[in-house]
Design a protein around this motif. Sequence first.
Motif, PDB file in Angstrom:
ATOM      1  N   TYR A 158      25.301  -8.284  54.590  1.00 25.35           N
ATOM      2  CA  TYR A 158      26.157  -7.306  55.277  1.00 25.35           C
ATOM      3  C   TYR A 158      25.473  -6.706  56.500  1.00 25.35           C
ATOM      4  N   TYR A 159      24.175  -6.989  56.680  1.00 25.41           N
ATOM      5  CA  TYR A 159      23.498  -6.508  57.892  1.00 25.41           C
ATOM      6  C   TYR A 159      23.588  -7.522  59.037  1.00 25.41           C
ATOM      7  N   GLY A 161      25.856  -8.894  60.821  1.00 29.24           N
ATOM      8  CA  GLY A 161      26.670  -8.546  61.985  1.00 29.24           C
ATOM      9  C   GLY A 161      26.283  -7.208  62.598  1.00 29.24           C
ATOM     10  N   HIS A 162      25.262  -6.576  62.035  1.00 33.24           N
ATOM     11  CA  HIS A 162      24.858  -5.230  62.491  1.00 33.24           C
ATOM     12  C   HIS A 162      23.332  -5.158  62.562  1.00 33.24           C
ATOM     13  N   ASP A 164      21.386  -3.981  64.629  1.00 32.37           N
ATOM     14  CA  ASP A 164      20.807  -2.705  65.066  1.00 32.37           C
ATOM     15  C   ASP A 164      20.506  -1.786  63.870  1.00 32.37           C
ATOM     16  N   ARG A 165      21.197  -2.032  62.752  1.00 24.59           N
ATOM     17  CA  ARG A 165      20.977  -1.219  61.548  1.00 24.59           C
ATOM     18  C   ARG A 165      19.536  -1.369  61.026  1.00 24.59           C
TER      19      ARG A 165
END
Length: 247
Positions: A158-159, A161-162, A164-165
Motif C-alpha cells: 500500500y506504500y 503508490g505513495h 513519499d510516505r
Amino acid sequence: MFDFFKSKSKEPVELCFSTDIHCHIVPGVDDGSPDASTSADLIERMQSWGIRRIIASPHVTQYVFENTEETISPAMKALHEELERRGNEIEVTHSAEYRIDELFAQRLADDDLWLLPNRHILIENAFMQEPWNLNQLVFDLQVRGLKPILAHPERYMYYYGHLDRYKTLHDSGLAFQINLLSLAGAYGKAEKKIAQQLMDKGLVDFIGTDLHKASHADTIDKYLRTSEARKHMDVLKAYLKNDTAFV
Ligand SMILES: [Fe+2]
C-alpha cells in the motif's frame, strides 16, 4: 588466468554486517524453525555468511502467535542446549517482531516487551493496510524512550503508490529495516525494487535476514554469489547500523 577470474566471481560475498536482528530461529514458537536441530542448522548457515551475533525475533501477533515468557523460555533453552551439544558458541538472544495490533497495545501499556538493546523495538505493519494510528504510535513509543524499527517497509504494497510516505515516516523517527531476502528477490520484483530505492535514498538503517527456513537460506546462498550482492553490500556498509546500535 581466465579460469582464475571465473572461479573467483563465484566466491560468495560476505555480508557487510555481523549482527542479525530479524530471524525466526527460536524453535517451535512461530512460522519459522520447527525444532532446535533445524534452528542450529539455520544458524550454521548464517554463520557461513558472516553472522556472528543473532537477536532472534519471534512473531508476537494477536490470535496467531501470542508468545509469552512461557513459550519462548523453554524454546530458547532447547536451542542453547543444541548449540552447546554442537560446540557452537555463537551468541543467540531474542527480542520479538511485534505486529501493530491490540495485543501490542496491551503489552506496551503493561511495559511487557522484549526490547532490542538500547531500547530499540522491532515492529511490523499489517500487510493489508497501514495501521490507522501509526504516526501516533511512533510518537508514543518515542515518548517512552523507545526507538522503533519498522520491519521490511519494502513489503507493504500500500506504500508503492505513495513513496513519499516512506520519507515522512523515516523523518518522524521510525528507523527502517529491509530484508536481505528482498534484495535477493525472494518475494518478487516489486519488493526488490522498493528495497533498492530505499537504499539509494539513504533510508535503510538496518538489514535483517528474516530467515524462516532452509529454502530462504538457499536463496541467500545463491544471492551472495552474484555481483549484485557485492554492489549492495558496498552501498550499505557506509551507513548500516546493525553492528553499532546494539552494543
Ligand atoms: Fe519476520
